[in-house]
Design a protein around this motif. Structure first.
Motif, PDB file in Angstrom:
ATOM      1  N   VAL A  84      24.037  39.684  31.552  1.00  0.00           N
ATOM      2  CA  VAL A  84      24.668  39.502  32.119  1.00  0.00           C
ATOM      3  C   VAL A  84      26.276  40.105  31.473  1.00  0.00           C
ATOM      4  O   VAL A  84      26.067  40.294  30.019  1.00  0.00           O
ATOM      5  CB  VAL A  84      25.202  37.909  32.180  1.00  0.00           C
ATOM      6  N   VAL A  85      26.891  40.745  31.961  1.00  0.00           N
ATOM      7  CA  VAL A  85      28.305  41.258  31.445  1.00  0.00           C
ATOM      8  C   VAL A  85      29.231  39.782  31.527  1.00  0.00           C
ATOM      9  O   VAL A  85      29.353  39.143  33.078  1.00  0.00           O
ATOM     10  CB  VAL A  85      28.617  42.484  32.049  1.00  0.00           C
ATOM     11  N   ARG A  86      30.013  38.939  30.574  1.00  0.00           N
ATOM     12  CA  ARG A  86      31.440  38.755  30.393  1.00  0.00           C
ATOM     13  C   ARG A  86      32.260  39.554  30.442  1.00  0.00           C
ATOM     14  O   ARG A  86      32.722  40.275  29.142  1.00  0.00           O
ATOM     15  CB  ARG A  86      31.115  37.555  29.873  1.00  0.00           C
ATOM     16  N   LEU A  87      33.781  39.339  31.139  1.00  0.00           N
ATOM     17  CA  LEU A  87      34.630  39.906  31.283  1.00  0.00           C
ATOM     18  C   LEU A  87      35.643  38.960  30.700  1.00  0.00           C
ATOM     19  O   LEU A  87      35.558  38.624  32.586  1.00  0.00           O
ATOM     20  CB  LEU A  87      34.314  41.739  32.790  1.00  0.00           C
ATOM     21  N   ASN A  88      36.769  39.175  30.657  1.00  0.00           N
ATOM     22  CA  ASN A  88      37.425  38.615  29.501  1.00  0.00           C
ATOM     23  C   ASN A  88      38.787  39.201  30.258  1.00  0.00           C
ATOM     24  O   ASN A  88      39.601  40.277  29.389  1.00  0.00           O
ATOM     25  CB  ASN A  88      37.901  37.977  28.478  1.00  0.00           C
ATOM     26  N   VAL A  89      39.372  38.904  31.170  1.00  0.00           N
ATOM     27  CA  VAL A  89      40.521  39.770  31.573  1.00  0.00           C
ATOM     28  C   VAL A  89      42.100  38.580  31.865  1.00  0.00           C
ATOM     29  O   VAL A  89      42.351  37.605  31.961  1.00  0.00           O
ATOM     30  CB  VAL A  89      40.240  40.610  32.947  1.00  0.00           C
ATOM     31  N   LYS A  90      42.979  38.624  31.899  1.00  0.00           N
ATOM     32  CA  LYS A  90      43.898  38.120  32.471  1.00  0.00           C
ATOM     33  C   LYS A  90      45.178  39.237  33.294  1.00  0.00           C
ATOM     34  O   LYS A  90      45.728  40.937  32.953  1.00  0.00           O
ATOM     35  CB  LYS A  90      45.400  38.332  31.241  1.00  0.00           C
ATOM     36  N   GLY A  91      45.063  39.191  34.977  1.00  0.00           N
ATOM     37  CA  GLY A  91      45.596  39.629  36.147  1.00  0.00           C
ATOM     38  C   GLY A  91      46.670  39.477  36.489  1.00  0.00           C
ATOM     39  O   GLY A  91      47.367  38.890  35.995  1.00  0.00           O
TER      40      GLY A  91
END
Length: 181
Positions: free
Chosen positions: A88-95
């Motif tokens: 799994v990839v966990r990508l943390n963003v604020k969009g």
């Protein structure tokens, strides 16, 4: 005795250790902007490092058959080609409420196939996107490719973020961190 058993159970876990990369650690020579200008389009974008994130901003334009903006980065993880690959990839963003693609490339070249996953952001809200490895779709210039090998994170050499799909105008996404597990 109980402590020794617990330690043995922890050390024999089938779950690979969590690996974390913070995007604000990128150096100038570790990312590259690739917009539709490579084919005559008029979109533009840039990436700037902040205290806790990399801020990717720009403007997508459909002028002159354009319509996408992207940034490519080094793949920060060095993984052995074993059966215990992260799943799994966990990508943390604020969009900004727009849709983006996380794109993984298995070659170091400028052109070629990418394994893509499209995700939606929530305006002004930090969120973590969970992406199982089997959810990445092999693509080339917007077309789905058939007969490609299954993605293994140990084969990845580049990662990128792309905005397209007729989402014109200004965009902004904060890239906080990416993890593998």
């Amino acid at each position: 005795m109980l402590l020794l058993i617990l330690m043995a159970m922890t050390n024999n876990s089938d779950t690979p250790a969590l690996q974390v990369f913070k995007f604000n650690q990128l150096q100038d020579n570790q990312h590259m902007i690739v917009n539709d200008s490579v084919m005559g389009g008029r979109s533009d974008s840039e990436m700037a490092m902040q205290n806790d994130a990399a801020l990717y901003t720009g403007k997508v334009s459909l002028e002159n058959n354009g319509g996408f903006a992207s940034v490519r980065m080094i793949w920060p993880f060095e993984l052995a080609d074993t059966k215990d690959q992260p799943k799994v990839v966990r990508l943390n963003v604020k969009g900004d409420g727009k849709s983006y693609q996380l794109r993984l490339r298995t070659n170091r070249g400028f052109d070629g196939a990418a394994y893509s996953y499209q995700f939606d952001t929530i305006k002004d809200q930090q969120q973590t996107i969970y992406i199982p490895v089997d959810q990445f779709i092999p693509t080339f210039r917007g077309r789905v490719l058939r007969d490609m090998p299954k993605l293994k994170f140990s084969d990845v050499r580049q990662m990128g973020v792309l905005i397209a799909d007729y989402q014109t105008g200004d965009f902004a996404i904060e890239l906080h961190y990416i993890t593998l597990q």
